[in-house]
Design a protein around this motif. Structure first.
Motif, PDB file in Angstrom:
ATOM      1  N   ASP A 113       0.806  -1.214   0.000  1.00 44.87           N
ATOM      2  CA  ASP A 113       0.000   0.000   0.000  1.00 44.87           C
ATOM      3  C   ASP A 113       0.843   1.271   0.000  1.00 44.87           C
ATOM      4  O   ASP A 113       0.342   2.355   0.325  1.00 44.87           O
ATOM      5  CB  ASP A 113      -0.931   0.009   1.227  1.00 44.87           C
ATOM      6  N   GLU A 114       2.115   1.148  -0.337  1.00 44.67           N
ATOM      7  CA  GLU A 114       3.008   2.313  -0.344  1.00 44.67           C
ATOM      8  C   GLU A 114       2.525   3.343  -1.369  1.00 44.67           C
ATOM      9  O   GLU A 114       2.006   2.989  -2.428  1.00 44.67           O
ATOM     10  CB  GLU A 114       4.436   1.882  -0.682  1.00 44.67           C
ATOM     11  N   ASP A 115       2.732   4.614  -1.053  1.00 47.70           N
ATOM     12  CA  ASP A 115       2.359   5.685  -1.976  1.00 47.70           C
ATOM     13  C   ASP A 115       3.208   5.678  -3.237  1.00 47.70           C
ATOM     14  O   ASP A 115       2.720   6.005  -4.318  1.00 47.70           O
ATOM     15  CB  ASP A 115       2.491   7.055  -1.298  1.00 47.70           C
ATOM     16  N   PHE A 116       4.492   5.336  -3.088  1.00 47.40           N
ATOM     17  CA  PHE A 116       5.383   5.290  -4.247  1.00 47.40           C
ATOM     18  C   PHE A 116       6.328   4.112  -4.096  1.00 47.40           C
ATOM     19  O   PHE A 116       6.896   3.901  -3.022  1.00 47.40           O
ATOM     20  CB  PHE A 116       6.201   6.591  -4.378  1.00 47.40           C
ATOM     21  N   VAL A 117       6.473   3.371  -5.166  1.00 49.69           N
ATOM     22  CA  VAL A 117       7.404   2.246  -5.209  1.00 49.69           C
ATOM     23  C   VAL A 117       8.236   2.412  -6.474  1.00 49.69           C
ATOM     24  O   VAL A 117       7.682   2.636  -7.561  1.00 49.69           O
ATOM     25  CB  VAL A 117       6.659   0.884  -5.220  1.00 49.69           C
ATOM     26  N   GLU A 118       9.550   2.343  -6.325  1.00 50.42           N
ATOM     27  CA  GLU A 118      10.445   2.422  -7.489  1.00 50.42           C
ATOM     28  C   GLU A 118      10.116   1.290  -8.465  1.00 50.42           C
ATOM     29  O   GLU A 118       9.827   0.171  -8.024  1.00 50.42           O
ATOM     30  CB  GLU A 118      11.905   2.298  -7.053  1.00 50.42           C
ATOM     31  N   PRO A 119      10.182   1.550  -9.763  1.00 47.75           N
ATOM     32  CA  PRO A 119       9.867   0.501 -10.735  1.00 47.75           C
ATOM     33  C   PRO A 119      10.652  -0.794 -10.523  1.00 47.75           C
ATOM     34  O   PRO A 119      10.078  -1.892 -10.608  1.00 47.75           O
ATOM     35  CB  PRO A 119      10.204   1.152 -12.081  1.00 47.75           C
ATOM     36  N   SER A 120      11.941  -0.686 -10.235  1.00 43.46           N
ATOM     37  CA  SER A 120      12.748  -1.887 -10.019  1.00 43.46           C
ATOM     38  C   SER A 120      12.240  -2.678  -8.812  1.00 43.46           C
ATOM     39  O   SER A 120      12.207  -3.905  -8.827  1.00 43.46           O
ATOM     40  CB  SER A 120      14.216  -1.503  -9.828  1.00 43.46           C
ATOM     41  N   LYS A 121      11.827  -1.955  -7.767  1.00 47.32           N
ATOM     42  CA  LYS A 121      11.286  -2.610  -6.570  1.00 47.32           C
ATOM     43  C   LYS A 121       9.953  -3.296  -6.906  1.00 47.32           C
ATOM     44  O   LYS A 121       9.672  -4.389  -6.413  1.00 47.32           O
ATOM     45  CB  LYS A 121      11.108  -1.579  -5.453  1.00 47.32           C
ATOM     46  N   MET A 122       9.147  -2.676  -7.737  1.00 45.81           N
ATOM     47  CA  MET A 122       7.883  -3.284  -8.171  1.00 45.81           C
ATOM     48  C   MET A 122       8.149  -4.625  -8.854  1.00 45.81           C
ATOM     49  O   MET A 122       7.529  -5.637  -8.526  1.00 45.81           O
ATOM     50  CB  MET A 122       7.136  -2.375  -9.146  1.00 45.81           C
ATOM     51  N   LEU A 123       9.064  -4.591  -9.823  1.00 40.87           N
ATOM     52  CA  LEU A 123       9.358  -5.802 -10.591  1.00 40.87           C
ATOM     53  C   LEU A 123       9.938  -6.888  -9.707  1.00 40.87           C
ATOM     54  O   LEU A 123       9.565  -8.067  -9.806  1.00 40.87           O
ATOM     55  CB  LEU A 123      10.310  -5.491 -11.741  1.00 40.87           C
ATOM     56  N   SER A 124      10.840  -6.507  -8.826  1.00 38.99           N
ATOM     57  CA  SER A 124      11.466  -7.470  -7.922  1.00 38.99           C
ATOM     58  C   SER A 124      10.439  -8.092  -6.972  1.00 38.99           C
ATOM     59  O   SER A 124      10.432  -9.306  -6.739  1.00 38.99           O
ATOM     60  CB  SER A 124      12.574  -6.774  -7.129  1.00 38.99           C
ATOM     61  N   GLU A 125       9.570  -7.260  -6.430  1.00 37.98           N
ATOM     62  CA  GLU A 125       8.546  -7.748  -5.501  1.00 37.98           C
ATOM     63  C   GLU A 125       7.575  -8.692  -6.215  1.00 37.98           C
ATOM     64  O   GLU A 125       7.221  -9.757  -5.686  1.00 37.98           O
ATOM     65  CB  GLU A 125       7.799  -6.557  -4.899  1.00 37.98           C
ATOM     66  N   LEU A 126       7.148  -8.314  -7.409  1.00 33.65           N
ATOM     67  CA  LEU A 126       6.247  -9.184  -8.170  1.00 33.65           C
ATOM     68  C   LEU A 126       6.939 -10.490  -8.560  1.00 33.65           C
ATOM     69  O   LEU A 126       6.307 -11.551  -8.573  1.00 33.65           O
ATOM     70  CB  LEU A 126       5.713  -8.469  -9.413  1.00 33.65           C
ATOM     71  N   CYS A 127       8.223 -10.419  -8.872  1.00 35.78           N
ATOM     72  CA  CYS A 127       8.985 -11.622  -9.193  1.00 35.78           C
ATOM     73  C   CYS A 127       8.975 -12.567  -7.988  1.00 35.78           C
ATOM     74  O   CYS A 127       8.683 -13.764  -8.115  1.00 35.78           O
ATOM     75  CB  CYS A 127      10.415 -11.244  -9.581  1.00 35.78           C
ATOM     76  N   ASP A 128       9.271 -12.031  -6.817  1.00 32.64           N
ATOM     77  CA  ASP A 128       9.261 -12.843  -5.592  1.00 32.64           C
ATOM     78  C   ASP A 128       7.869 -13.402  -5.306  1.00 32.64           C
ATOM     79  O   ASP A 128       7.725 -14.557  -4.903  1.00 32.64           O
ATOM     80  CB  ASP A 128       9.735 -12.015  -4.397  1.00 32.64           C
ATOM     81  N   ASN A 129       6.840 -12.578  -5.519  1.00 33.32           N
ATOM     82  CA  ASN A 129       5.472 -13.027  -5.266  1.00 33.32           C
ATOM     83  C   ASN A 129       5.051 -14.129  -6.225  1.00 33.32           C
ATOM     84  O   ASN A 129       4.352 -15.072  -5.824  1.00 33.32           O
ATOM     85  CB  ASN A 129       4.490 -11.865  -5.373  1.00 33.32           C
ATOM     86  N   ASN A 130       5.466 -14.040  -7.477  1.00 31.76           N
ATOM     87  CA  ASN A 130       5.154 -15.095  -8.435  1.00 31.76           C
ATOM     88  C   ASN A 130       5.889 -16.381  -8.079  1.00 31.76           C
ATOM     89  O   ASN A 130       5.333 -17.471  -8.209  1.00 31.76           O
ATOM     90  CB  ASN A 130       5.461 -14.648  -9.869  1.00 31.76           C
ATOM     91  N   ARG A 131       7.123 -16.255  -7.584  1.00 35.81           N
ATOM     92  CA  ARG A 131       7.859 -17.442  -7.124  1.00 35.81           C
ATOM     93  C   ARG A 131       7.149 -18.084  -5.939  1.00 35.81           C
ATOM     94  O   ARG A 131       7.058 -19.310  -5.841  1.00 35.81           O
ATOM     95  CB  ARG A 131       9.303 -17.085  -6.781  1.00 35.81           C
ATOM     96  N   ALA A 132       6.621 -17.271  -5.042  1.00 34.64           N
ATOM     97  CA  ALA A 132       5.859 -17.797  -3.905  1.00 34.64           C
ATOM     98  C   ALA A 132       4.578 -18.480  -4.378  1.00 34.64           C
ATOM     99  O   ALA A 132       4.183 -19.523  -3.841  1.00 34.64           O
ATOM    100  CB  ALA A 132       5.533 -16.671  -2.923  1.00 34.64           C
TER     101      ALA A 132
END
Length: 182
Positions: A113-132
């Motif tokens: 729910d962060e107001d701003f997330v760096e694009p690289s952080k978005m991609l990395s987080e989604l990558c980890d979430n898809n792995r989960a």
């Protein structure tokens, strides 16, 4: 084969509620175990869908168009999983998710729910979430194998492949070209 008959059971509110006896050759314990595993996966898929759309809507930066379109495609793929998952649960005679609150109680993919997330952080987080999500799908597959539910296992195998592809795309989109790994 006779059509399934509704019988009366007590609902959550204490009133008599109809219960469908969906015909299946799986044991009642098997349908319960598979339905529980699939409902947890379904909650994760909804959570990951929402997070992917969130990041799609809030993407910024020099790669905006590419990332925005990729995340939209990935969100569409995730949403396409929801109906077959829920319908498989119902085909087995189970009950499926009923609300956003129900999703939030079962989801294992964390919200962002962060107001701003760096694009690289978005991609990395989604990558980890898809792995989960892949790990959860594999666990659900084991439940299906243990209960001889070949049809659900077959669906899960395709979803694992799709999720691994999303993971790969996210990893490659976020990879630093000066390194070979993450």
């Amino acid at each position: 084969m006779d059509a399934p008959k509704a019988n009366k059971q007590q609902g959550d509110d204490g009133n008599a509620a109809p219960a469908l006896k969906t015909p299946t050759d799986l044991r009642p314990q098997a349908t319960t175990e598979v339905a529980e595993a699939l409902n947890a996966v379904l909650a994760d898929v909804f959570a990951l869908y929402m997070k992917t759309k969130n990041f799609h809507w809030h993407m910024s930066g020099p790669h905006f168009r590419d990332y925005h379109l990729m995340l939209d495609d990935q969100a569409t793929e995730l949403f396409a999983m929801t109906d077959p998952l829920a319908e498989r649960i119902r085909k087995l005679g189970g009950k499926t998710l009923r609300s956003i609150g129900h999703v939030s109680r079962l989801q294992r993919i964390p919200d962002n729910d962060e107001d701003f997330v760096e694009p690289s952080k978005m991609l990395s987080e989604l990558c980890d979430n898809n792995r989960a999500l892949v790990a959860s799908l594999r666990e659900a597959h084991e439940v299906c194998d243990d209960n001889r539910d070949i049809a659900t296992a077959s669906l899960i195998e395709n979803w694992i492949d799709e999720t691994e592809e999303r993971t790969w795309f996210l990893f490659e989109a976020d990879r630093n070209p000066d390194r070979t790994g993450h």
